[in-house]
Each structure stands twice: as structure tokens, then as C-alpha cells.
Design a protein around this motif. Structure first.
Motif, PDB file in Angstrom:
ATOM      1  N   ARG A 165       0.851  -1.223  -0.037  1.00  0.00           N
ATOM      2  CA  ARG A 165      -0.022  -0.039   0.126  1.00  0.00           C
ATOM      3  C   ARG A 165       0.903   1.120   0.111  1.00  0.00           C
ATOM      4  O   ARG A 165       0.442   2.268  -0.506  1.00  0.00           O
ATOM      5  CB  ARG A 165      -0.937  -0.088   1.312  1.00  0.00           C
ATOM      6  N   ASP A 166       2.081   1.211   0.628  1.00  0.00           N
ATOM      7  CA  ASP A 166       2.773   2.591   0.691  1.00  0.00           C
ATOM      8  C   ASP A 166       3.891   2.410  -0.292  1.00  0.00           C
ATOM      9  O   ASP A 166       4.678   3.442  -0.500  1.00  0.00           O
ATOM     10  CB  ASP A 166       3.554   2.566   2.048  1.00  0.00           C
ATOM     11  N   ALA A 167       3.760   1.567  -1.508  1.00  0.00           N
ATOM     12  CA  ALA A 167       4.685   1.612  -2.539  1.00  0.00           C
ATOM     13  C   ALA A 167       6.105   1.439  -2.190  1.00  0.00           C
ATOM     14  O   ALA A 167       7.162   2.091  -2.701  1.00  0.00           O
ATOM     15  CB  ALA A 167       4.521   2.820  -3.468  1.00  0.00           C
ATOM     16  N   GLU A 168       6.551   0.916  -0.891  1.00  0.00           N
ATOM     17  CA  GLU A 168       7.852   0.984  -0.304  1.00  0.00           C
ATOM     18  C   GLU A 168       8.329  -0.563  -0.580  1.00  0.00           C
ATOM     19  O   GLU A 168       9.500  -0.789   0.108  1.00  0.00           O
ATOM     20  CB  GLU A 168       7.874   1.443   0.987  1.00  0.00           C
ATOM     21  N   ASN A 169       7.694  -1.410  -1.394  1.00  0.00           N
ATOM     22  CA  ASN A 169       8.193  -3.022  -1.411  1.00  0.00           C
ATOM     23  C   ASN A 169       8.384  -3.535   0.127  1.00  0.00           C
ATOM     24  O   ASN A 169       8.971  -4.434   0.295  1.00  0.00           O
ATOM     25  CB  ASN A 169       9.471  -2.822  -1.978  1.00  0.00           C
ATOM     26  N   ARG A 170       7.391  -3.189   0.900  1.00  0.00           N
ATOM     27  CA  ARG A 170       7.299  -3.912   2.353  1.00  0.00           C
ATOM     28  C   ARG A 170       6.071  -4.199   2.688  1.00  0.00           C
ATOM     29  O   ARG A 170       4.911  -3.593   2.387  1.00  0.00           O
ATOM     30  CB  ARG A 170       7.393  -2.667   3.370  1.00  0.00           C
ATOM     31  N   ILE A 171       5.661  -5.826   2.330  1.00  0.00           N
ATOM     32  CA  ILE A 171       4.434  -6.555   2.505  1.00  0.00           C
ATOM     33  C   ILE A 171       4.663  -6.888   3.624  1.00  0.00           C
ATOM     34  O   ILE A 171       5.590  -7.779   4.018  1.00  0.00           O
ATOM     35  CB  ILE A 171       4.323  -7.327   1.385  1.00  0.00           C
ATOM     36  N   LEU A 172       3.798  -6.836   4.756  1.00  0.00           N
ATOM     37  CA  LEU A 172       3.743  -7.611   6.090  1.00  0.00           C
ATOM     38  C   LEU A 172       3.382  -9.088   5.881  1.00  0.00           C
ATOM     39  O   LEU A 172       2.724  -9.621   5.141  1.00  0.00           O
ATOM     40  CB  LEU A 172       2.621  -7.050   7.045  1.00  0.00           C
ATOM     41  N   ARG A 173       3.939 -10.024   6.789  1.00  0.00           N
ATOM     42  CA  ARG A 173       3.887 -11.418   6.845  1.00  0.00           C
ATOM     43  C   ARG A 173       2.459 -11.743   6.834  1.00  0.00           C
ATOM     44  O   ARG A 173       1.962 -12.543   6.298  1.00  0.00           O
ATOM     45  CB  ARG A 173       4.846 -11.879   7.956  1.00  0.00           C
ATOM     46  N   SER A 174       1.691 -11.281   7.938  1.00  0.00           N
ATOM     47  CA  SER A 174       0.378 -11.281   7.970  1.00  0.00           C
ATOM     48  C   SER A 174      -0.276 -11.083   6.634  1.00  0.00           C
ATOM     49  O   SER A 174      -1.481 -11.843   6.312  1.00  0.00           O
ATOM     50  CB  SER A 174      -0.193 -10.494   9.038  1.00  0.00           C
ATOM     51  N   GLU A 175      -0.251 -10.113   5.969  1.00  0.00           N
ATOM     52  CA  GLU A 175      -0.907  -9.841   4.571  1.00  0.00           C
ATOM     53  C   GLU A 175      -0.413 -11.062   3.736  1.00  0.00           C
ATOM     54  O   GLU A 175      -1.345 -11.549   2.816  1.00  0.00           O
ATOM     55  CB  GLU A 175      -0.315  -8.659   4.245  1.00  0.00           C
ATOM     56  N   MET A 176       0.586 -11.320   3.664  1.00  0.00           N
ATOM     57  CA  MET A 176       1.225 -12.246   2.643  1.00  0.00           C
ATOM     58  C   MET A 176       0.374 -13.657   2.909  1.00  0.00           C
ATOM     59  O   MET A 176      -0.224 -14.455   1.918  1.00  0.00           O
ATOM     60  CB  MET A 176       2.698 -12.860   2.567  1.00  0.00           C
ATOM     61  N   LEU A 177       0.125 -13.967   4.270  1.00  0.00           N
ATOM     62  CA  LEU A 177      -0.312 -15.053   4.522  1.00  0.00           C
ATOM     63  C   LEU A 177      -1.981 -15.321   4.128  1.00  0.00           C
ATOM     64  O   LEU A 177      -2.669 -16.172   4.291  1.00  0.00           O
ATOM     65  CB  LEU A 177      -0.164 -15.507   6.099  1.00  0.00           C
ATOM     66  N   ARG A 178      -2.525 -14.049   4.151  1.00  0.00           N
ATOM     67  CA  ARG A 178      -3.903 -13.909   3.873  1.00  0.00           C
ATOM     68  C   ARG A 178      -4.054 -13.893   2.245  1.00  0.00           C
ATOM     69  O   ARG A 178      -5.500 -13.836   1.700  1.00  0.00           O
ATOM     70  CB  ARG A 178      -4.505 -12.601   4.373  1.00  0.00           C
ATOM     71  N   MET A 179      -3.116 -13.803   1.324  1.00  0.00           N
ATOM     72  CA  MET A 179      -3.296 -13.932   0.102  1.00  0.00           C
ATOM     73  C   MET A 179      -3.798 -15.305  -0.260  1.00  0.00           C
ATOM     74  O   MET A 179      -3.442 -16.297   0.017  1.00  0.00           O
ATOM     75  CB  MET A 179      -2.154 -13.681  -0.672  1.00  0.00           C
ATOM     76  N   PRO A 180      -5.026 -15.089  -1.288  1.00  0.00           N
ATOM     77  CA  PRO A 180      -5.589 -16.311  -1.611  1.00  0.00           C
ATOM     78  C   PRO A 180      -4.805 -17.598  -2.156  1.00  0.00           C
ATOM     79  O   PRO A 180      -4.739 -18.576  -2.118  1.00  0.00           O
ATOM     80  CB  PRO A 180      -6.621 -15.935  -2.733  1.00  0.00           C
TER      81      PRO A 180
END
Length: 171
Positions: free
Chosen positions: A40-55
Motif C-alpha cells: 500500500r505504501d509503495a515501499e516494497n514492504r509487505i507484512l507477513r500477515s498480509e502475505m498469509l492472507r493472499m488467496p
């Protein structure tokens, strides 16, 4: 207009990602859209919890290990795609097995202990009968040797469609 990936990545970058990962350009575009929606912040930082929610990862039996060992911390989109490429549907089962073993291999020797094998078996989608059979084969192999490799694990999981259960499922 173009696809999401082609609007943000050069043609050269797209072809490098395609050759590194083996994913098709439409699949790379899909993954780029998923990645961008999490970054979301275009900083190439994705949280672990967000990745685990990816379908794409949410239903995978090894999702947590994949994220922790291959994707987190998120370095950039190419890093993200390279991590996922190990579990492409068209990736040979032997490579998936090698990667799977490496996810659980804590000392990096390419071998799994009984505890690591048991933990891995417990993560696989299997019926109670298949679980009993896998545990019996594990016990049988451990009577002969103390650590197991990918080929041993292929024997343990015989009868289970391991190729299918380790492959990423795209919506």
C-alpha cells in the motif's frame, strides 16, 4: 493501456522475471496486481500477515514456511515471484520436494530429522488412513537411518498427490 505489470515494469524486467520464475506474462501480471494491492505504501514492504492472507498462499499447506523462508522480508516484486516459483504447478515434483525439504531443514544439510518429518507430514492434507500409512513408512525408514532426504519423503508420501497439494492454486 496494458496490464498492471507492463505499466510499471519495463519489457526487459518482465522478461527477466519470466525467465527467472517460469511464470507466464499473464501470471506475472496477476501476481503483480496481488503484490501491489498488499504494498500500500509503495515501499516494497509487505507484512507477513498480509502475505498469509493472499488467496494464493492462504490454502497452501506450507504457507507459513514459504512466507518465512522465501518471501519475508519482502525485498521487491522479483524476490516475491522467485519465492513463489518453487511451487508452480508445472515445476517438477523433485524440485518441489527439494524446496519443501529445505523449508524444514534447519541445519542446511539437505536432510530432515524424525521431528522435522513428522511436522511436515502433519501439515499435509491427508485422510486419517493416509496419515497412518505415512507415519508407518516414516517409522520404517527411521529404523534404517536417522535422517531423511527428499527421495525418502517421496516414498513416505506415496499415494498422496503431493505434486497437486504442493502446487500454488491461482484463482
Amino acid at each position: 493501456m496494458g496490464t498492471a505489470a507492463s505499466r510499471h515494469l519495463s519489457t526487459e524486467e518482465l522478461h527477466v522475471i519470466q525467465s527467472e520464475s517460469g511464470f507466464s506474462l499473464p501470471r506475472i501480471d496477476y501476481l503483480y496486481g496481488q503484490y501491489q494491492s498488499l504494498d500500500r505504501d509503495a515501499e516494497n514492504r509487505i507484512l507477513r500477515s498480509e502475505m498469509l492472507r493472499m488467496p494464493l498462499l492462504a490454502g497452501h499447506p506450507l504457507a507459513e514456511r514459504i512466507v518465512d523462508a522465501l518471501l519475508n522480508p519482502s525485498l521487491d516484486f522479483r524476490h516475491f515471484v522467485r519465492g513463489l516459483a518453487h511451487f508452480r504447478r508445472s515445476e517438477p515434483l523433485e524440485r518441489k520436494l527439494d524446496c519443501m525439504v529445505s523449508l524444514y531443514d534447519e541445519d542446511g544439510d539437505g536432510l530432515l530429522s524424525m521431528e522435522q518429518c513428522q511436522e511436515l507430514i502433519d501439515r499435509l492434507p491427508a485422510t486419517p488412513r493416509e496419515m497412518r500409512a505415512m507415519r508407518w513408512r516414516l517409522k520404517q525408514l527411521l529404523a534404517e537411518k536417522s535422517q531423511l532426504d527428499g527421495q525418502d519423503f517421496a516414498y513416505i508420501t506415496r499415494g498422496l498427490d503431493l505434486d497437486q497439494c504442493l502446487s500454488l492454486r491461482f484463482c
